[in-house]
Every structure is written in C-alpha cells, then in structure tokens.
Motif scaffolding. Structure first.
Motif, PDB file in Angstrom:
ATOM      1  N   LEU A 134       8.353  14.977 -22.792  1.00 16.37           N
ATOM      2  CA  LEU A 134       9.328  15.656 -21.934  1.00 16.37           C
ATOM      3  C   LEU A 134       8.979  17.136 -21.802  1.00 16.37           C
ATOM      4  O   LEU A 134       8.873  17.856 -22.810  1.00 16.37           O
ATOM      5  N   ASP A 166      11.833   9.523 -28.533  1.00 15.83           N
ATOM      6  CA  ASP A 166      11.297   8.355 -29.230  1.00 15.83           C
ATOM      7  C   ASP A 166      12.310   7.214 -29.171  1.00 15.83           C
ATOM      8  O   ASP A 166      13.370   7.288 -29.784  1.00 15.83           O
ATOM      9  N   GLN A 167      11.981   6.187 -28.410  1.00 14.59           N
ATOM     10  CA  GLN A 167      12.885   5.051 -28.232  1.00 14.59           C
ATOM     11  C   GLN A 167      12.347   3.840 -28.992  1.00 14.59           C
ATOM     12  O   GLN A 167      11.150   3.539 -28.951  1.00 14.59           O
ATOM     13  N   ILE A 188       8.410   3.596 -28.279  1.00 19.45           N
ATOM     14  CA  ILE A 188       8.188   4.131 -26.936  1.00 19.45           C
ATOM     15  C   ILE A 188       8.446   5.630 -26.984  1.00 19.45           C
ATOM     16  O   ILE A 188       9.557   6.059 -27.322  1.00 19.45           O
ATOM     17  N   LYS A 225       8.341  -1.646 -16.454  1.00 20.01           N
ATOM     18  CA  LYS A 225       7.077  -1.245 -17.084  1.00 20.01           C
ATOM     19  C   LYS A 225       6.723  -2.288 -18.141  1.00 20.01           C
ATOM     20  O   LYS A 225       7.592  -2.740 -18.885  1.00 20.01           O
ATOM     21  N   TYR A 236       8.427   9.218 -24.886  1.00 20.99           N
ATOM     22  CA  TYR A 236       8.391   9.872 -23.582  1.00 20.99           C
ATOM     23  C   TYR A 236       8.077  11.352 -23.791  1.00 20.99           C
ATOM     24  O   TYR A 236       8.858  12.069 -24.427  1.00 20.99           O
ATOM     25  N   GLY A 242      14.522   1.751 -20.374  1.00 20.21           N
ATOM     26  CA  GLY A 242      13.915   3.062 -20.538  1.00 20.21           C
ATOM     27  C   GLY A 242      14.396   4.063 -19.499  1.00 20.21           C
ATOM     28  O   GLY A 242      14.824   3.708 -18.404  1.00 20.21           O
ATOM     29  N   CYS A 243      14.297   5.327 -19.864  1.00 16.66           N
ATOM     30  CA  CYS A 243      14.655   6.406 -18.936  1.00 16.66           C
ATOM     31  C   CYS A 243      13.945   7.667 -19.398  1.00 16.66           C
ATOM     32  O   CYS A 243      13.984   7.999 -20.582  1.00 16.66           O
ATOM     33  N   ASN A 244      13.274   8.360 -18.485  1.00 21.39           N
ATOM     34  CA  ASN A 244      12.617   9.609 -18.872  1.00 21.39           C
ATOM     35  C   ASN A 244      13.151  10.817 -18.110  1.00 21.39           C
ATOM     36  O   ASN A 244      12.617  11.917 -18.256  1.00 21.39           O
ATOM     37  N   ARG A 245      14.194  10.610 -17.306  1.00 18.13           N
ATOM     38  CA  ARG A 245      14.798  11.743 -16.596  1.00 18.13           C
ATOM     39  C   ARG A 245      16.279  11.446 -16.343  1.00 18.13           C
ATOM     40  O   ARG A 245      16.694  11.163 -15.217  1.00 18.13           O
ATOM     41  N   TYR A 259      13.283   6.650 -12.414  1.00 16.32           N
ATOM     42  CA  TYR A 259      13.378   7.252 -13.735  1.00 16.32           C
ATOM     43  C   TYR A 259      14.132   6.388 -14.743  1.00 16.32           C
ATOM     44  O   TYR A 259      14.254   6.793 -15.901  1.00 16.32           O
ATOM     45  N   TRP A 261      18.591  16.744 -21.859  1.00 16.55           N
ATOM     46  CA  TRP A 261      18.499  15.294 -21.989  1.00 16.55           C
ATOM     47  C   TRP A 261      19.778  14.602 -21.507  1.00 16.55           C
ATOM     48  O   TRP A 261      19.918  13.389 -21.598  1.00 16.55           O
TER      49      TRP A 261
END
Length: 333
Positions: A63, A92-93, A59, A51, A61, A319-322, A283, A178
């Motif tokens: 959730l 929050d990354q 960053i 991305k 995400y 990054g990872c959102n899942r 993800y 998470w």
C-alpha cells in the motif's frame, strides 16, 4: 382417499391400483428442482474479476500510504534533499478455508438405483452439496450468520460498512488511509438525489463505482424513482442518460440490468433491507488459492459404518486493496 407420494399410484386416475403398483413405473423428471437456494448476483459479480494464485502463505497488499515529499522546484547549485521516504506498507490478509461434506450410506446407493427411470443418487447428492457450498460463500460475503465468525472470510460488511475495525492486519481507527468512504445515511427511499453524494464520494476522475447492491425491497423502491405515469394512465421507464447507460438500457421490456450512471444495480436477497453497497470491483474481488480450489477428496469409509463420505474444500478470501473507493448506504427505508 390418501394421496400417494413417491412411486405408488393414485386413484383417480388409476383403476387397477395393485396391478399398476406392481408393474407400472412413474416418470421421474430428470432434473432436481431447487426450492431452497437464492442466487447471489453480488457473489457472481465479485467473481468476474476474481484473482487466482498458486502460492502464498498469506495475502500481502503493498500500500502506497504517503507521498514521496522529496520534491519541488530548484535552481542553480541549490542543495537538494536526499532522505529516503518509507512510503509503502503491507496489509496482510489471512486465507480462509471452507468445506462442504456429503455422506451416503452404501446400501442406499446399491438399492436406490432406479434403472433407466431413476436418477443417480451420488450425482444428485453431490449437486446438492455443491449448491449448499455456493450458498455458504454467498452468505459469508454478505456477512450473515453463522458464516460471519472470526475464521470466516472478510465480508462486505467488514470491508465497507465497518470503518474502525482491524482488517488485513491494519487498525482502521488509527490508520484512516485504510478506511472506506464514510457511510452515507439515506433516511428514506433511495433516490438519485440521495445517491449522488455517495456516488461522487467514491469517484475519482474517470474511476467510478460499477456496482450498486440493494435488497429486493430497496431495489424496487429505487426503481420507482424512474417510473412516470403519463396522461393515459400507463407507466414507462424514464429515459435519461444520466440514470441509465446507453450500453444497457432497461426500458426495452426490462430485459437488461438497471444502471445508475456507471454502476450496475443488483437486487440481492442475501443482504438485509436498509443497507446497500456502492462498490468499485476493480479494487474488491474474490481471491482464490488454486491449491485448494473446490478440491474434492476421495470417498472414504469409517471403520465401523457402511457409509462413504467426501468433502469439497476451498481456500479463498474477499480481497480489497483500495477500500476508499467503496461506500455503504445506510438507513434506507
């Protein structure tokens, strides 16, 4: 006699050693051979779905962490609930910055010009620096020292192997949504039998993992699980659609990536033997800030040295959102 390295000539085969040292240039091969870097197919794969954004201090995400429970069957004039459910929370990354410096004495640039037979000193040093930077990023993704400090990017180790750490501002000890899938202990060579429970732990309907990362040794032992010896004593890869997808068969001279069900299997020496990762890269991916995407600074010179220095800069994260769609494999032997 001592062997001459560099631009001098050797005897044999030269007879007129002094004359050839004076007038006979050597052929300099036009490419620098890489004897130090190890390619990381994992880093490459994570960049397939990278991305890239031009803005954002950090960053975030969004959730969805709970169901909207104001629902159900009803009839007639029954009173229906109208309470609002706050079901989305942020992760929050923080961006991470990386640099790679390259410095050159100006006198070396001036006197090191090799003419038509030589290589450009500035170019080869910049190429070496770029390779060093990519190596650093591959090591950081794997979570290897020294690129696993508190200001390095969040590694696969942090996202998938660890399950109770705090990442992207959320404590996973108390917020189990998470967490990644629980580590799968193999306790021997990886095989279809020991891999399948992990595979289906991170499979939801048609959404399956697409990447299995193993150290070279573990990869070789895993591949042996699919090799059979026939009565003539020769070996061949077992053809089984449950093990290898038709879109990438490996039995044709091992020309293609090995696959286990939907997952491409990669051998990556940046990861230690004994631990593997089964990922769904929809993800988990590299994410870049395009304001500093391999940005190179102008060459500058200190006030008291005839040296020029430039740096490459990068702002990025893993990054990872899942996380729950990824799992670590442990105790592989």
């Amino acid at each position: 006699m001592a062997f001459t390295v560099g631009l001098g000539v050797n005897q044999p085969s030269a007879t007129l050693v002094n004359t050839l040292n004076a007038i006979g240039p050597k052929l300099i091969y036009p490419k620098i051979a890489d004897l130090v870097f190890q390619p990381s197919p994992t880093f490459s794969f994570l960049n397939q779905y990278a991305k890239k954004y031009n803005a954002g201090q950090e960053i975030v995400y969004p959730l969805l962490t709970s169901k909207i429970t104001t629902r159900g069957a009803y009839w007639g004039d029954q009173l229906l609930p109208t309470s609002a459910i706050d079901a989305i929370q942020p992760a929050d990354q923080v961006w991470r910055g990386y640099y790679q410096a390259v410095s050159l004495p100006v006198m070396d640039i001036v006197t090191g010009r090799g003419g038509p037979a030589g290589l450009d000193l500035v170019r080869v040093q910049v190429q070496a620096a770029a390779g060093s930077m990519l190596d650093m990023l591959a090591e950081a993704v794997a979570g290897n020292s020294p690129f696993n400090s508190g200001i390095d990017l969040d590694s696969l180790n942090a996202w998938v192997y660890q399950t109770t750490n705090t990442i992207a501002g959320i404590n996973r000890s108390t917020n189990t949504f998470w967490q990644p899938a629980a580590n799968q202990s193999i306790g021997g060579h990886l095989s279809p039998t020991t891999l399948l429970p992990a595979y289906f732990a991170v499979t939801q309907g048609y959404d399956e993992p697409n990447l299995l990362i193993l150290n070279n040794t573990d990869f070789a032992n895993f591949e042996l699980q699919f090799v059979q010896t026939n009565t003539a004593g020769s070996t061949n890869i077992i053809r089984a659609v449950d093990n290898y997808a038709d879109s990438a068969p490996i039995q044709t001279g091992l020309k293609y990536h090995m696959r286990f069900k939907n997952a491409v299997v990669l051998a990556d020496q940046h990861f230690a033997a004994g631990t593997g990762y089964l990922l769904n890269t929809k993800y988990i991916w590299m994410i870049y800030n395009m304001g500093s995407y391999f940005r190179q600074t102008p060459w500058i010179m200190p006030s008291n040295q005839d040296v020029i220095t430039s740096r490459m800069h990068l702002i990025c994260q893993l990054g990872c959102n899942r996380p729950l769609m990824n799992i670590a494999l442990t105790s592989i032997s």
